[in-house]
Design an enzyme around this catalytic site. Structure first.
Site, PDB file in Angstrom:
ATOM      1  N   GLU A   1       3.399  -7.668   9.718  1.00 65.22           N
ATOM      2  CA  GLU A   1       3.196  -6.619  10.725  1.00 65.22           C
ATOM      3  C   GLU A   1       3.758  -7.013  12.095  1.00 65.22           C
ATOM      4  O   GLU A   1       3.407  -6.424  13.113  1.00 65.22           O
ATOM      5  CB  GLU A   1       1.719  -6.239  10.844  1.00 65.22           C
TER       6      GLU A   1
ATOM      7  N   ASP B   1      10.756  -2.327   5.316  1.00 66.51           N
ATOM      8  CA  ASP B   1      10.050  -2.211   4.042  1.00 66.51           C
ATOM      9  C   ASP B   1      10.983  -1.846   2.894  1.00 66.51           C
ATOM     10  O   ASP B   1      11.712  -0.848   2.960  1.00 66.51           O
ATOM     11  CB  ASP B   1       8.958  -1.145   4.133  1.00 66.51           C
TER      12      ASP B   1
END
Length: 633
Positions: free
Chosen positions: A123, A214
Site C-alpha cells: 500500500e 496491481d
C-alpha cells in the site's frame, strides 16, 4: 536520438482468507493469461511481485504457473520484487517481524532462482524509519508513488529518476511510480501510453518512467479481461512497447547497474494520495473530499496538490476500534511468541494488511477476511500456557482483563461497561465477538443510497460486545432498538466498573437510572464449554423498567432477520458450529442482524457483521439473573 527508459511492473495479491472462487477467477482471468502472453514476447521485460498468500495458493493449486514464472526468470524477462511475505503494512508491525517477513519473501525468490534486491512496499505506506529495516533485510531499492516525492517538494519534472533517501546513517534507493501511467494502463488505447512516453524522451540517458500497479488490472477487474485479452490490448501493448525505438525497456536491477540515482531526498510519512482521504475519520474525510472538489472547480488542484495532505495509514487504527484491537492482539502475540518458530508463522500470517483498514471496497468490513486473521491469532495464542492477565491490551489507557483456560480466551473491558470484547475458542479458532459496529462512512451520501437501504440504515453509538447492560422503558420496541433510536435510561453501557479477580471475575458499579441510584453486579466464571454470568441489580427505588443484557455474536454465514419472542434459551447455528445461550428465567428476547453499508464493484452492499441478542427482564427494585454461554462442537 532522445529516448526514455521504461520499467513495467505488476503486483499480484490476494487477501488472507479470500474465497477460493475469487482466487481461481483472478488466476484464470488475469494471472495465467498475463504470464502466457508475456511468454509470447521474448523482448518484453516485467518486474513481478506476488504476495505470500497467493504464492502458497499457486504452489498448492497451480504449480504450472510457478514453473512458467521460473522459466521467464531464467530467460531474463522477469525480475522478482519482494515485500513482507504475507503482505503486512511494514510500519504497523514490530521491527523484528518486518525483517522476518522480508527474508521469507527473499527466500521464496531464491527458490525461484532469483536473488531479489528490490521491494514493493505494501500500500506504499512509507515512514523514514523503514530505511534501517530494509537495509538490514538486504533490500537495495524500494518502489513508491510519485506522490511521496511531490510531498517532499519535488516538481513533476524531477520525478523521472530514482533517488537515495537516508535515515540514521543508512541509505536506500527509491523509485517513483508515475501516476499518469497508472491511469493510462490498461484503460486507454495503447497509442496514448506510447505518446506519453514519447513526450518524456530525453537526451539524458538516465531518465526513466516507472509503471508498477496491481496485476488484477489486467483481467480480474470488471471489464478488463475483455479489454486486455479478448480485444487484444495486452498483445498490442507488449508488441509495440518492446519494439519502439524511443523506448528502452529495463528492469530495476538493470537500471541500477547502469545508472546512479539522481541525488538525495527525504520523504515524509505518506502513502498514495487516496489513502490520505480514506484514513481520516469520516467527517474529516468528507471535508477533505469537498476541499479537493473545490480546488478542482477553481482549477487550483494540480498547482497546489503537493500541499494537500490528509491522514496517514495508522489513523485506521483510531478510526476502527475493532481493527485496533485485532492489531494489538497481534502485537501482543508477536512479543510473547518471539522464540516459538511454529507459532510465529501464524502471527506473520495474521499481519496480512487487508482486514485492518477500509478504503472504498471491503477491507475490515469483510467478515471472511477478518475471520482468517482471527483464526491465525487464536492458533498462535494456543501455544501459550493459559493464564489470567490484567494489562492495557489495546493501548487506550484502560486495563483489560484476559481470562483463559484450555478452551477459551475471554477479554473484558471494565472501563467499557464491564463488557466482554473477545470470546475466542481454541477448539474452533473463532472469535465469537468478531463483530464490526455500524458506522457512518464519508461516502454515505444519502442521495446515492437506494431508498430500500435507507430504511434499514443505522449507526451504532458504541462498539459491540457481550454483557452490555441496558435500562429501557417497558414500552420500548425492537424497531427503535435496532435502529439506535431508542432511549437509554441508565449510565452503565460505557462507564467504568470496579473489578476483583479470584476464582471468578466480579464486576460492579453504582450508577444512575432516570436519576435513581442503582447497583449492578455481574460475576463471570469461565468453564470448559463457555462461561456463566450471574447478575444482581439493586435499586433504591422502584424502577418499573426493563433490564436488558445484550450479547452480540459473529453470525456471518446465516442470514438473520429481526425477531421478538419469549424463551429461556437461544441456539445459534453458523459456520462456526453451534452455541447456546441459556437463561434461568424466561426472558423477552430481541434479535436483529448488524448490517454495515459499504460499496462494492456492483454498487451498495449490506454486510451482516453479526447478530444482536438481548435478553430483557422486568425490574422494580431487585433482579437476579443467571446466563450461560455454551459452545457445542
Amino acid at each position: 536520438m532522445p529516448r526514455i527508459n521504461f520499467i513495467f511492473g505488476v503486483h499480484n495479491h490476494q487477501p488472507l482468507g479470500n474465497f477460493e472462487w475469487i482466487i481461481k477467477r483472478a488466476y484464470e482471468k488475469a494471472y495465467r493469461p498475463f504470464l502466457e502472453t508475456l511468454e509470447e514476447y521474448p523482448n518484453m521485460k516485467v518486474a513481478v511481485h506476488i504476495s505470500g498468500v497467493l504464492v502458497e495458493w499457486l504452489e498448492r493449486n497451480r504449480p504450472e504457473y510457478i514453473d512458467l514464472l521460473k522459466s521467464l526468470i531464467k530467460k531474463g524477462q522477469v525480475e522478482l520484487v519482494v515485500a513482507g511475505f504475507y503482505e503486512p503494512i511494514l510500519v504497523a508491525i514490530p521491527e523484528e517481524d518486518r525483517v522476518e517477513q522480508i527474508k521469507l519473501s527473499k527466500g521464496w525468490a531464491r527458490k525461484m532462482g532469483y536473488e531479489a534486491r528490490g521491494l514493493w512496499l505494501t500500500e506504499r505506506v512509507w515512514e523514514p524509519e523503514l530505511v534501517k529495516t530494509l537495509r538490514e533485510a538486504g533490500i537495495e531499492y524500494v518502489i513508491l508513488d510519485d506522490y511521496h516525492f511531490m510531498s517532499a517538494g519535488l516538481s513533476k519534472e524531477e520525478l523521472f529518476w530514482p533517488y537515495y533517501t537516508e535515515n540514521g546513517g543508512e541509505a536506500i534507493v527509491v523509485f517513483p511510480i508515475d501516476e499518469k501511467l497508472r491511469y493510462l494502463i490498461p484503460f486507454r488505447p495503447v497509442n496514448e501510453t506510447l505518446e506519453y512516453l514519447h513526450s518524456l524522451a530525453d537526451e539524458d540517458e538516465s531518465k526513466v518512467a516507472v509503471f508498477h500497479d496491481d496485476g488484477e488490472k489486467f483481467g480480474a477487474w470488471p471489464g478488463t479481461h475483455e479489454l486486455v485479452y479478448e480485444r487484444g490490448w495486452l498483445k498490442e501493448f507488449f508488441d509495440r512497447i518492446s519494439s519502439d525505438d524511443k523506448i528502452n525497456l529495463m528492469l530495476y536491477s538493470e537500471y541500477l547497474s547502469k545508472f546512479r540515482p539522481k541525488g538525495l531526498v527525504y520523504l515524509p510519512i505518506a502513502s498514495y494520495f487516496e489513502m490520505s482521504e480514506w484514513s481520516l475519520p469520516a467527517r474529516q474525510a468528507k471535508l477533505f473530499f469537498e476541499f479537493i472538489k473545490k480546488l478542482k472547480e477553481l482549477n487550483l488542484f494540480e498547482k497546489y496538490r503537493i500541499f494537500v495532505r490528509g491522514g496517514i495509514w495508522k489513523n485506521f487504527l483510531y478510526k476502527y476500534p475493532e481493527g485496533n484491537y485485532m492489531h494489538k492482539r497481534m502485537l501482543m502475540l508477536s512479543k510473547l511468541l518471539r522464540n516459538n518458530p511454529t507459532a510465529r508463522i501464524f502471527v506473520l500470517r495474521a499481519q496480512c494488511n487487508d482486514a485492518y483498514w477500509h478504503g472504498v471496497f471491503g477491507g475490515i468490513y469483510l467478515p471472511h477476511i477478518r475471520r482468517a486473521v482471527w483464526r491465525n491469532l487464536i492458533k498462535a495464542h494456543s501455544y501459550l500456557e493459559p493464564e489470567n492477565r490484567v494489562f492495557d491490551l489495546d493501548f487506550d489507557g484502560g486495563e483489560e482483563i484476559m481470562l483463559e483456560n484450555e478452551n477459551f480466551i475471554l477479554v473484558v473491558k471494565p472501563h467499557y461497561g464491564g463488557a466482554i470484547f473477545e470470546m475466542s475458542s481454541k477448539k474452533k479458532y473463532v472469535n465469537y465477538l468478531d463483530v464490526v459496529a455500524r458506522r457512518w462512512e464519508h461516502y454515505h451520501s444519502l442521495k446515492d443510497i437506494p431508498e430500500g437501504m435507507k430504511r434499514e440504515l443505522s449507526y451504532d453509538k458504541w462498539p459491540r460486545g457481550m454483557l452490555q447492560d441496558h435500562f429501557l422503558l417497558p414500552t420500548e420496541v425492537l424497531d427503535n432498538y435496532m435502529l439506535s433510536k431508542y432511549r437509554e435510561l441508565g449510565d452503565f453501557l460505557m462507564s467504568s466498573y470496579h473489578y476483583q479477580i479470584e476464582d471468578k471475575l466480579r464486576l460492579w458499579r453504582s450508577g444512575k437510572v432516570k436519576g435513581i441510584s442503582v447497583e449492578v453486579e455481574k460475576v463471570l466464571r469461565l468453564n470448559k464449554d463457555g462461561f456463566t454470568t450471574e447478575y444482581r441489580i439493586v435499586s433504591k427505588e422502584e424502577l418499573g423498567l426493563m433490564f436488558g443484557v445484550e450479547i452480540n455474536l459473529a453470525v456471518q454465514g446465516t442470514v438473520e432477520y429481526p425477531a421478538e419472542f419469549m424463551s429461556k434459551e437461544i441456539e445459534v447455528k453458523d459456520i462456526f458450529g453451534k452455541v447456546k445461550i441459556e437463561s434461568e428465567k424466561e426472558a423477552k428476547i430481541w434479535k436483529f442482524p448488524i448490517k454495515t453499508l459499504s460499496q462494492s464493484e456492483s454498487g451498495w452492499d449490506f454486510v451482516q457483521q453479526g447478530v444482536s441478542y438481548t435478553f430483557l427482564y422486568p425490574i422494580e427494585k431487585m433482579l437476579n439473573i443467571k446466563l450461560k454461554f455454551k459452545e457445542s462442537m
